[in-house]
Scaffold this motif. Structure first.
Motif, PDB file in Angstrom:
ATOM      1  N   ASN A 178     -40.288  15.382 -29.830  1.00 37.97           N
ATOM      2  CA  ASN A 178     -39.318  16.466 -29.715  1.00 37.97           C
ATOM      3  C   ASN A 178     -39.141  16.904 -28.261  1.00 37.97           C
ATOM      4  O   ASN A 178     -38.021  17.209 -27.824  1.00 37.97           O
ATOM      5  CB  ASN A 178     -39.752  17.657 -30.567  1.00 37.97           C
ATOM      6  CG  ASN A 178     -39.591  17.401 -32.053  1.00 37.97           C
ATOM      7  OD1 ASN A 178     -38.846  16.522 -32.452  1.00 37.97           O
ATOM      8  ND2 ASN A 178     -40.302  18.146 -32.867  1.00 37.97           N
ATOM      9  N   GLU A 230     -45.140  14.180 -33.020  1.00 36.94           N
ATOM     10  CA  GLU A 230     -43.834  14.786 -33.224  1.00 36.94           C
ATOM     11  C   GLU A 230     -43.503  15.759 -32.099  1.00 36.94           C
ATOM     12  O   GLU A 230     -42.358  15.830 -31.649  1.00 36.94           O
ATOM     13  CB  GLU A 230     -43.793  15.510 -34.573  1.00 36.94           C
ATOM     14  CG  GLU A 230     -43.700  14.576 -35.767  1.00 36.94           C
ATOM     15  CD  GLU A 230     -43.529  15.332 -37.071  1.00 36.94           C
ATOM     16  OE1 GLU A 230     -43.541  16.580 -37.036  1.00 36.94           O
ATOM     17  OE2 GLU A 230     -43.400  14.674 -38.108  1.00 36.94           O
ATOM     18  N   ASP A 241     -38.322  17.860 -36.971  1.00 44.94           N
ATOM     19  CA  ASP A 241     -37.823  16.583 -36.440  1.00 44.94           C
ATOM     20  C   ASP A 241     -36.473  16.809 -35.780  1.00 44.94           C
ATOM     21  O   ASP A 241     -35.435  16.805 -36.431  1.00 44.94           O
ATOM     22  CB  ASP A 241     -37.707  15.551 -37.567  1.00 44.94           C
ATOM     23  CG  ASP A 241     -37.228  14.187 -37.058  1.00 44.94           C
ATOM     24  OD1 ASP A 241     -37.203  13.987 -35.827  1.00 44.94           O
ATOM     25  OD2 ASP A 241     -36.879  13.338 -37.895  1.00 44.94           O
ATOM     26  N   THR A 249     -34.934  14.851 -33.738  1.00 45.11           N
ATOM     27  CA  THR A 249     -34.128  13.635 -33.640  1.00 45.11           C
ATOM     28  C   THR A 249     -33.171  13.483 -34.824  1.00 45.11           C
ATOM     29  O   THR A 249     -32.249  12.676 -34.777  1.00 45.11           O
ATOM     30  CB  THR A 249     -35.015  12.382 -33.540  1.00 45.11           C
ATOM     31  OG1 THR A 249     -35.819  12.270 -34.724  1.00 45.11           O
ATOM     32  CG2 THR A 249     -35.937  12.471 -32.330  1.00 45.11           C
ATOM     33  N   GLU A 250     -33.404  14.257 -35.879  1.00 45.36           N
ATOM     34  CA  GLU A 250     -32.501  14.217 -37.027  1.00 45.36           C
ATOM     35  C   GLU A 250     -31.094  14.640 -36.613  1.00 45.36           C
ATOM     36  O   GLU A 250     -30.099  14.224 -37.222  1.00 45.36           O
ATOM     37  CB  GLU A 250     -33.029  15.136 -38.135  1.00 45.36           C
ATOM     38  CG  GLU A 250     -32.123  15.268 -39.357  1.00 45.36           C
ATOM     39  CD  GLU A 250     -31.958  13.969 -40.121  1.00 45.36           C
ATOM     40  OE1 GLU A 250     -30.987  13.858 -40.882  1.00 45.36           O
ATOM     41  OE2 GLU A 250     -32.797  13.052 -39.945  1.00 45.36           O
ATOM     42  N   THR A 277     -50.219  13.351 -36.193  1.00 43.09           N
ATOM     43  CA  THR A 277     -48.798  13.350 -36.506  1.00 43.09           C
ATOM     44  C   THR A 277     -48.090  14.505 -35.819  1.00 43.09           C
ATOM     45  O   THR A 277     -47.003  14.350 -35.261  1.00 43.09           O
ATOM     46  CB  THR A 277     -48.584  13.453 -38.032  1.00 43.09           C
ATOM     47  OG1 THR A 277     -49.245  12.349 -38.669  1.00 43.09           O
ATOM     48  CG2 THR A 277     -47.107  13.434 -38.381  1.00 43.09           C
ATOM     49  N   THR A 292     -37.526  21.934 -39.674  1.00 47.25           N
ATOM     50  CA  THR A 292     -38.038  20.722 -40.305  1.00 47.25           C
ATOM     51  C   THR A 292     -39.040  20.005 -39.411  1.00 47.25           C
ATOM     52  O   THR A 292     -39.825  19.187 -39.885  1.00 47.25           O
ATOM     53  CB  THR A 292     -36.900  19.751 -40.640  1.00 47.25           C
ATOM     54  OG1 THR A 292     -36.308  19.272 -39.419  1.00 47.25           O
ATOM     55  CG2 THR A 292     -35.835  20.443 -41.470  1.00 47.25           C
TER      56      THR A 292
END
Length: 279
Positions: A106, A102, A249, A251-252, A98, A247
């Motif tokens: 990113n 990620e 992520d 793409t948030e 994971t 966090t």
């Protein structure tokens, strides 16, 4: 005690020692039986308390490694990862697969979204300057050498090459056509819930204005509104980047921007081009 009549020596009464041993054994047995429930219960309570405090590493269904109370792991308290009676688990380490996915996501986001957003904002600053230069033209006198030069500079700001821009700015009609086409394509390439509707409304307004004295004004207003939105987006992304990194992520940021992006047609410069009620 008694005496041995043959030897005159003292001796235990026959059967006394056995009786005493049986008596002592019965007493000890009775005492232990009386203590048994309490002793076992206290020991069980001690072990269960210790098991609820001892933390063990376990791998959850998501592949992440968590710390959980030993009581949960051995089934004494019940419940799975994330629940049960012995306390909530906390993560010890994340699933390496994971984490790797990620990190790759990113990395792609930075190169494919973040950096182009910053670059577009930097280019927009130059576009804003060229917009003001074109606004200062007196088109009533025609599309002369000065107009062609400033129009070409404006087209360079929209992404055209220098020689191509000079050719396309050779006359007002060509300048307006390619400018509007590029602005619409740029708007359509943006993600957002209202982008498609904005592009349609802008195209419809342009159809009604092309070949009119207001055509240039609409193009310049549209270009300025778009450039200012690009600058606002870049500022939003730069401020949100440190928060998103915490966090994990990035793409948030895209999802948050789409919530606050708004419609380009709501820009103050574009409001006057909205169809009047009843039209």
């Amino acid at each position: 005690m008694t005496f041995n009549p043959q030897t005159g020596e003292a001796m235990a009464v026959p059967g006394y020692i056995g009786a005493q041993a049986a008596l002592k054994g019965a007493e000890v047995q009775a005492q232990e039986e009386a203590k048994y429930p309490y002793t076992v219960g206290a020991d069980r309570e001690k072990q269960q308390t210790q098991a609820s405090l001892d933390m063990m590493q376990v791998t959850g269904p998501d592949g992440n490694v968590y710390y959980r109370p030993r009581a949960q792991v051995v089934g004494q308290a019940g419940g799975g990862v994330g629940g049960g009676q012995g306390g909530q688990p906390f993560m010890a380490s994340r699933n390496p697969s994971t984490v790797q996915a990620e990190q790759e996501l990113n990395k792609n986001w930075v190169s494919g979204t973040f950096q182009p957003t910053i670059d577009a904002a930097n280019a927009a600053r130059g576009t804003l300057a060229s917009i003001q230069a074109v606004r200062g033209l007196d088109l009533q006198t025609g599309w002369g050498t000065e107009a062609m030069a400033k129009g070409a500079n404006f087209l360079v700001g929209l992404g055209f090459g220098g020689e191509e821009a000079q050719k396309l700015a050779s006359n007002a009609q060509a300048f307006q056509s390619v400018s509007m086409d590029r602005l619409l394509k740029t708007l359509q390439s943006q993600s957002g819930p209202q982008t498609e509707g904005d592009a349609q409304r802008a195209a419809q307004t342009w159809v009604s204005l092309q070949n009119t004295p207001q055509a240039n004004d609409f193009i310049l207003d549209f270009a300025q509104a778009q450039a200012e939105m690009q600058a606002r987006k870049a500022e939003f992304y730069q401020k949100a980047l440190p928060i998103a990194r915490r966090t994990g992520d990035l793409t948030e940021i895209d999802r948050r921007w789409q919530q606050v992006q708004g419609s380009i047609m709501a820009h103050p410069l574009m409001r006057k081009w909205q169809p009047k009620e009843g039209q």
